[in-house]
Write a protein that holds these residues in place. Sequence first.
Motif, PDB file in Angstrom:
ATOM      1  N   ALA A  11       0.990  -1.385  -0.336  1.00 64.43           N
ATOM      2  CA  ALA A  11      -0.451  -0.525  -0.108  1.00 64.43           C
ATOM      3  C   ALA A  11       1.081   1.108  -0.140  1.00 64.43           C
ATOM      4  N   LEU A  12       2.015   1.105   0.665  1.00 66.29           N
ATOM      5  CA  LEU A  12       3.011   2.624   0.594  1.00 66.29           C
ATOM      6  C   LEU A  12       3.602   2.964  -0.639  1.00 66.29           C
ATOM      7  N   GLN A  13       4.357   1.820  -1.292  1.00 67.64           N
ATOM      8  CA  GLN A  13       4.155   1.339  -2.693  1.00 67.64           C
ATOM      9  C   GLN A  13       3.373   2.373  -3.354  1.00 67.64           C
ATOM     10  N   GLU A  14       2.407   1.631  -3.416  1.00 65.58           N
ATOM     11  CA  GLU A  14       1.422   2.732  -4.643  1.00 65.58           C
ATOM     12  C   GLU A  14       1.478   3.486  -4.004  1.00 65.58           C
ATOM     13  N   THR A  15       0.449   4.746  -2.370  1.00 61.68           N
ATOM     14  CA  THR A  15       0.619   5.191  -2.443  1.00 61.68           C
ATOM     15  C   THR A  15       1.233   6.433  -2.430  1.00 61.68           C
ATOM     16  N   ARG A  16       2.845   5.629  -2.805  1.00 61.24           N
ATOM     17  CA  ARG A  16       3.731   6.796  -3.589  1.00 61.24           C
ATOM     18  C   ARG A  16       3.253   7.186  -4.753  1.00 61.24           C
ATOM     19  N   VAL A  17       3.148   6.531  -5.708  1.00 57.71           N
ATOM     20  CA  VAL A  17       3.264   5.987  -7.076  1.00 57.71           C
ATOM     21  C   VAL A  17       1.288   7.710  -7.225  1.00 57.71           C
ATOM     22  N   TRP A  18       0.904   7.355  -6.096  1.00 56.89           N
ATOM     23  CA  TRP A  18      -0.712   8.301  -6.408  1.00 56.89           C
ATOM     24  C   TRP A  18       0.419   9.100  -6.243  1.00 56.89           C
ATOM     25  N   ARG A  19       0.432   9.849  -5.386  1.00 57.87           N
ATOM     26  CA  ARG A  19       0.828  10.723  -4.492  1.00 57.87           C
ATOM     27  C   ARG A  19       2.052  11.874  -5.352  1.00 57.87           C
ATOM     28  N   MET A  20       2.683  10.597  -6.215  1.00 51.99           N
ATOM     29  CA  MET A  20       3.730  11.995  -6.628  1.00 51.99           C
ATOM     30  C   MET A  20       2.656  12.271  -8.460  1.00 51.99           C
ATOM     31  N   ASN A  74      -0.256  13.214  -7.729  1.00 50.62           N
ATOM     32  CA  ASN A  74      -0.870  14.447  -6.648  1.00 50.62           C
ATOM     33  C   ASN A  74      -0.448  14.792  -6.153  1.00 50.62           C
ATOM     34  N   ASN A  75       0.340  15.665  -6.329  1.00 48.83           N
ATOM     35  CA  ASN A  75       1.099  17.020  -6.088  1.00 48.83           C
ATOM     36  C   ASN A  75       1.490  16.262  -3.958  1.00 48.83           C
ATOM     37  N   GLN A  76       1.305  15.424  -4.147  1.00 48.14           N
ATOM     38  CA  GLN A  76       1.790  15.079  -2.759  1.00 48.14           C
ATOM     39  C   GLN A  76       0.693  15.248  -2.079  1.00 48.14           C
ATOM     40  N   GLN A  77      -0.159  14.639  -1.432  1.00 40.34           N
ATOM     41  CA  GLN A  77      -1.813  14.676  -1.058  1.00 40.34           C
ATOM     42  C   GLN A  77      -1.830  13.700   0.084  1.00 40.34           C
ATOM     43  N   PRO A  78      -1.895  14.190   1.136  1.00 42.43           N
ATOM     44  CA  PRO A  78      -1.762  13.355   2.167  1.00 42.43           C
ATOM     45  C   PRO A  78      -2.320  12.403   1.805  1.00 42.43           C
TER      46      PRO A  78
END
Length: 587
Positions: free
Chosen positions: A37-46, A48-52
Amino acid sequence: MDTRSILIALISFILNGLCANAADFNVKPGAFAVERALQETRVWRMQNNQQPVTLHLQPGVYRLNQPIILRPEDSGITLKADGDVVISGAVQLKGWRRQGKLWVADVPEFNGRPLEFRQLWVNGKKAIRARDVCDFEDMYRILNIDKQREILYVPSEAVKKILNSRHAEMVLHEMWCVANLRIKDVKVMGDSAAISFHQPESHIHFMHPWPSPMITNNGRNSAFYLTNAKELLDQQGEWYLDSKEQKVYYMPRLGENMATADVEVPAVETLLKTEGTPDNPVRDILMDGIRFEYSTWMRPSIQGHAPLQAGMYMIEAYKLRPGLNRPNGDHRLDNQGWVGRPGAAVVVNNAENVSFVNCLFSHHASTALDYHLFVKGGKVERCRFQDIGGTAVLAGTFGPEGQEAHISYSPTDEREICTGLTIQNNYVDDAANEDWGCIGIAAGYVRNIKILHNEISNVSYTGISMGWGWNQQVNLMKNNLVKGNLIHHYARHMYDTAGIYTLSCQPHSFVEENVVRDIYHPGYAHDPNHWFYLYTDEGSSYITVRNNWTPAEKFLKNANGPGNTWENNGPMVADSIKSRAGVVPTP
């Protein structure tokens, strides 16, 4: 469908569904579920402007094979338990079969290696590693010491059951610490027996003067118990691991059905840790409502364990002959020591504002939660710590392994010091139940730390300890506050203790409005009168101690430095102050 939409859809599938809010993701239990989950959210946040992001951990047990690692790329993430979430470092033992009065189970390999462990829990209750006494008041006492030959002499009656044991250990009571010593050889000589021990702990143990096994004129020699031998397995609730045969033996308690029992043994030392750098820390992480359970610590089985104080094990230590007269008014120094730090279930390093709220830490072999190096801010709030083998909450460095313990520590990079941490409204119960010299809440070289309104009970030694170094020289410690805590039923096994204890120079620090009461009275303590409610020890300087309620004015100010202020401590403190101590109810 464009690339961005494909990416979001893929992430949603891996994380078991995108929630109503685009920055909320559900995670279902699994050994690597949080890591993925952490790995995939890193991609998503890149994208999406590093949203929380909030990772909603779904109910269940997340059994780990390795630690969960939070990196700088995870800054701004919340891990929230949606229900009963357990992050566990344990392996379940199944397939129990009866063997006379005992039950036996095969121990599986773990990560391709034979699994060894020092703790075992049956239906959530800690079992007893086979030992020679049920009641610690029945412990034998040593007879004599030969430091040159590294031998302890004990009554021969004490060792008769372990003469043929391969891996028996002695747990030796030493004033304010216990030493775990792996037994190498036993030689019976009439009414006494000579015990020698494995290295490196043998040499370290016999070289250092403090703490030391006691030989006295009043019969209060140091007490000890023996453990980790199948021959000692004779009481309900005891167990023994045959590491060579990879079998574990257990004598059930009344009412336990081993065919259906939940038996957990710890296999992972660290369940979660932050891995930033001083210049790129992990920032703004919140853990909310998670249970961290079952972590191991195997160093005592490999190298023994001979602590200096507060569970910090000695790497090298020796007596100074003659003692050293230190400058600037410090107490004469008669020993040198270098220490290491015990393992921990959760470790925070190189981090800013990493917090744990409403979490449970239980069933840990050593430290539960450790805020160590390059830590700024953060809070531990409304958490519960129970059944902890070592210290419940550890904060700040106690000096690197290359730093002699009695030298004031002031690193060039001041960011190394833990600063701005708040520990408040937590319950600590049954801590230091294996390493008796550990603490409820222990802070080393810290600055701007606040330890507020915690309730600490049933600890083997001291409730709260703040400071390190045994000297009055100015260092980076300052502006620390211990306020409004309730400490009771402490010193279950060790003396030379207090509910609240300080060391060294800490300008503009305060110990105030705490309540300390109900100390245990173990019959095997080295000096039955050497206990206190409040204790400012060597070098304590520029600390204000005021308005603390205790049943009597039993305090110690030992080799203190300048600038301390004591005001209105004891049974005369106002009831209004007394009633406010402890955890503040949730509005």
